[in-house]
Design a protein around this motif. Structure first.
Motif, PDB file in Angstrom:
ATOM      1  N   LEU A   9       1.046  -1.238   0.202  1.00  0.00           N
ATOM      2  CA  LEU A   9       0.007  -0.006   0.055  1.00  0.00           C
ATOM      3  C   LEU A   9       1.109   1.338  -0.067  1.00  0.00           C
ATOM      4  N   SER A  10       1.053   1.895  -0.519  1.00  0.00           N
ATOM      5  CA  SER A  10       1.518   3.509  -0.963  1.00  0.00           C
ATOM      6  C   SER A  10       0.191   4.271  -1.239  1.00  0.00           C
ATOM      7  N   GLY A  11       0.180   4.757  -0.990  1.00  0.00           N
ATOM      8  CA  GLY A  11      -0.831   6.821  -0.820  1.00  0.00           C
ATOM      9  C   GLY A  11      -2.078   6.515  -2.013  1.00  0.00           C
ATOM     10  N   ALA A  12      -1.800   7.399  -2.867  1.00  0.00           N
ATOM     11  CA  ALA A  12      -2.750   7.589  -4.014  1.00  0.00           C
ATOM     12  C   ALA A  12      -3.191   6.139  -4.080  1.00  0.00           C
ATOM     13  N   ALA A  13      -2.071   4.787  -4.337  1.00  0.00           N
ATOM     14  CA  ALA A  13      -1.970   3.866  -5.471  1.00  0.00           C
ATOM     15  C   ALA A  13      -2.612   2.896  -4.645  1.00  0.00           C
ATOM     16  N   ILE A  14      -3.295   2.841  -3.271  1.00  0.00           N
ATOM     17  CA  ILE A  14      -3.902   1.291  -2.771  1.00  0.00           C
ATOM     18  C   ILE A  14      -4.602   1.296  -3.581  1.00  0.00           C
ATOM     19  N   GLU A  50       1.052  10.564   4.897  1.00  0.00           N
ATOM     20  CA  GLU A  50       1.609  10.982   3.628  1.00  0.00           C
ATOM     21  C   GLU A  50       1.456  12.008   3.288  1.00  0.00           C
ATOM     22  N   SER A  51       0.373  12.670   4.033  1.00  0.00           N
ATOM     23  CA  SER A  51       0.086  14.003   3.989  1.00  0.00           C
ATOM     24  C   SER A  51       0.485  15.659   5.099  1.00  0.00           C
ATOM     25  N   ALA A  52       0.656  14.414   5.888  1.00  0.00           N
ATOM     26  CA  ALA A  52       0.978  15.101   7.491  1.00  0.00           C
ATOM     27  C   ALA A  52       2.378  14.848   7.586  1.00  0.00           C
ATOM     28  N   SER A  53       2.905  14.189   7.112  1.00  0.00           N
ATOM     29  CA  SER A  53       4.644  14.528   7.203  1.00  0.00           C
ATOM     30  C   SER A  53       5.753  14.311   5.815  1.00  0.00           C
ATOM     31  N   LYS A  54       4.579  14.768   4.878  1.00  0.00           N
ATOM     32  CA  LYS A  54       5.055  14.066   3.595  1.00  0.00           C
ATOM     33  C   LYS A  54       5.969  13.072   3.302  1.00  0.00           C
ATOM     34  N   THR A  55       5.684  11.830   3.789  1.00  0.00           N
ATOM     35  CA  THR A  55       6.575  11.067   3.726  1.00  0.00           C
ATOM     36  C   THR A  55       5.646   9.824   3.785  1.00  0.00           C
ATOM     37  N   LYS A  56       6.455   9.614   2.265  1.00  0.00           N
ATOM     38  CA  LYS A  56       5.926   8.914   1.504  1.00  0.00           C
ATOM     39  C   LYS A  56       6.331   7.132   2.580  1.00  0.00           C
ATOM     40  N   ILE A  57       5.254   6.568   1.815  1.00  0.00           N
ATOM     41  CA  ILE A  57       4.925   4.697   2.593  1.00  0.00           C
ATOM     42  C   ILE A  57       4.994   3.611   1.733  1.00  0.00           C
ATOM     43  N   GLU A  58       5.890   2.321   1.948  1.00  0.00           N
ATOM     44  CA  GLU A  58       5.173   1.193   1.331  1.00  0.00           C
ATOM     45  C   GLU A  58       4.704   0.774   2.374  1.00  0.00           C
ATOM     46  N   PHE A  59       3.743  -0.250   2.002  1.00  0.00           N
ATOM     47  CA  PHE A  59       3.136  -1.178   3.431  1.00  0.00           C
ATOM     48  C   PHE A  59       3.168  -2.361   2.207  1.00  0.00           C
ATOM     49  N   LYS A  60       3.786  -3.592   3.503  1.00  0.00           N
ATOM     50  CA  LYS A  60       3.731  -4.495   2.729  1.00  0.00           C
ATOM     51  C   LYS A  60       3.369  -5.204   4.038  1.00  0.00           C
ATOM     52  N   ALA A  61       1.659  -5.755   3.677  1.00  0.00           N
ATOM     53  CA  ALA A  61       0.705  -6.602   4.610  1.00  0.00           C
ATOM     54  C   ALA A  61       0.965  -8.248   4.707  1.00  0.00           C
ATOM     55  N   GLU A  62       1.236  -8.342   5.265  1.00  0.00           N
ATOM     56  CA  GLU A  62       0.849 -10.253   5.731  1.00  0.00           C
ATOM     57  C   GLU A  62      -0.212 -10.942   6.425  1.00  0.00           C
ATOM     58  N   ASN A  63      -1.016 -12.037   5.715  1.00  0.00           N
ATOM     59  CA  ASN A  63      -1.984 -12.412   6.170  1.00  0.00           C
ATOM     60  C   ASN A  63      -2.512 -12.622   7.493  1.00  0.00           C
ATOM     61  N   ALA A  64      -0.952 -13.095   8.313  1.00  0.00           N
ATOM     62  CA  ALA A  64      -0.590 -13.185   9.742  1.00  0.00           C
ATOM     63  C   ALA A  64      -0.010 -13.225  10.818  1.00  0.00           C
ATOM     64  N   PRO A  65      -0.279 -13.108  11.986  1.00  0.00           N
ATOM     65  CA  PRO A  65       1.011 -13.093  12.490  1.00  0.00           C
ATOM     66  C   PRO A  65       2.011 -13.353  12.555  1.00  0.00           C
ATOM     67  N   SER A  66       2.254 -15.111  11.891  1.00  0.00           N
ATOM     68  CA  SER A  66       3.747 -15.908  11.670  1.00  0.00           C
ATOM     69  C   SER A  66       4.337 -15.502  10.966  1.00  0.00           C
ATOM     70  N   LYS A  67       3.439 -15.051   9.896  1.00  0.00           N
ATOM     71  CA  LYS A  67       4.334 -14.512   8.642  1.00  0.00           C
ATOM     72  C   LYS A  67       4.754 -13.376   9.171  1.00  0.00           C
TER      73      LYS A  67
END
Length: 361
Positions: A9-14, A50-67
């Motif tokens: 997930l990254s900003g407008a690309a979500i 991203e809007s508040a900090s002017k920092t872009k985020i790349e968010f990689k999400a796994e589907n389980a805590p064990s992952k």
């Protein structure tokens, strides 16, 4: 077959990403790279940061805590320019992460950049502090609970002792987890999940052993992953698991009821930790952002858990009326985080668990 599923997930690309797989999720070097749990952070929170900090985020999400735990263990093998700056882990993995030198402490100078840390409940502050060092920032929490089929049972489950009722003979699912199962039996007995030196407490140990043997005769399956499928498929009538899972399942079957046992339960939390390596300046800003009142309200309202923030005034009244997220203060007072045990006691728990699962108890 075990398949890894993740979103980046990254900003407008979500919205555009949808369910597409991204081959190199952390290719950009000029962004805050976060590895988290799928569904734990509302997607719009990333846009807001991203809007508040002017920092872009790349968010990689796994589907389980064990992952996530597996990914953290693999961190030393990830190229520096692709490695995450922050990782979310469950509190049960914190001590292993410290012991394996996978993460770095959040030093006082870094904590000073997370002012919301000072407003966290002592419960959450103490849960991540070891030898006066802070190792993570809790951002959401939940509890161990009982889910049951109200259309299959003619009584309401309200406490741990109800799991021993004859109507649940071979109709019960328990977590494949020694601390959870032995702990709930101890709780039923009026003891703590953290009870040390079991064997030396002869009367308690004898009762505990008998109660575990009796409870084991009720169990159809031990599962920490698929317990709700069995419940929804009518194979079991009751299951012990976690509130974050059960909230989702309730939406599939209105006959599924969820209860926090009146005699107290185990609490869990998800934490942000900093892997050993390069520290991103924006990491502390993100951890603080997640605990601000506006974001805490979104995490609580839009996900299956409750923000660890103590500033929840912006949470809608309808959400606060949810008895699974906001259970009574009396039950909360009787509940506890599952804390580390001494090595000798941990061995006793493991031995007892092995005997239980092998049917030799």
């Amino acid at each position: 077959m075990d398949r890894r599923k993740f979103l980046v997930l990254s900003g407008a690309a979500i919205a555009a990403l949808g369910g597409c797989q991204v081959s190199n999720p952390f290719d950009q070097r000029d962004r805050l790279r976060i590895m988290g749990l799928l569904g734990a952070i509302p997607s719009k929170v990333i846009n807001q940061f991203e809007s508040a900090s002017k920092t872009k985020i790349e968010f990689k999400a796994e589907n389980a805590p064990s992952k996530l735990w597996q990914e953290l263990q693999n961190y030393p093998n990830i190229a520096k320019e692709k490695a995450p700056h922050l990782v979310s882990i469950g509190d049960s993995w914190l001590d292993q992460a410290i012991a394996k030198s996978l993460i770095q402490p959040i030093t006082p100078d870094l904590l000073a950049k997370i002012p919301k840390w000072q407003k966290l409940s002592p419960l959450w502050q103490q849960s991540v502090t070891r030898n006066n060092q802070v190792w993570g920032i809790p951002y959401r929490w939940g509890a161990t609970a009982i889910a049951y089929r109200s259309d299959k049972l003619k009584f309401n489950i309200t406490q741990w002792s109800d799991l021993w009722r004859p109507e649940l003979k071979l109709k019960l699912s328990l977590p494949d987890d020694a601390r959870e199962v032995i702990g709930l039996v101890l709780k039923k007995m009026g003891q703590s999940y953290q009870l040390e030196n079991l064997v030396e407490r002869q009367d308690i140990f004898a009762t505990l052993t008998q109660e575990l043997k009796s409870l084991n005769s009720q169990v159809l399956t031990y599962s920490s992953d698929n317990y709700l499928q069995s419940l929804l498929a009518d194979d079991t009538f009751a299951a012990v698991g976690w509130t974050s899972d059960m909230h989702k399942a309730q939406k599939q079957n209105p006959n599924l009821k969820v209860v926090i046992p009146q005699n107290g339960t185990a609490l869990w939390s998800d934490l942000w930790v900093i892997p050993k390596g390069e520290l991103a300046i924006a990491a502390t800003e993100w951890m603080n952002f997640c605990l601000t009142p506006e974001i805490a309200a979104q995490i609580t309202s839009l996900t299956e858990a409750v923000s660890a923030s103590s500033e929840l005034d912006q949470v809608p009244a309808s959400v606060k009326a949810d008895p699974i997220k906001f259970f009574s203060q009396d039950i909360l007072t009787k509940s506890e985080l599952i804390a580390p045990l001494s090595p000798s006691t941990l061995t006793q728990y493991k031995d007892l668990w092995t005997k239980l699962r092998s049917g030799t108890i």
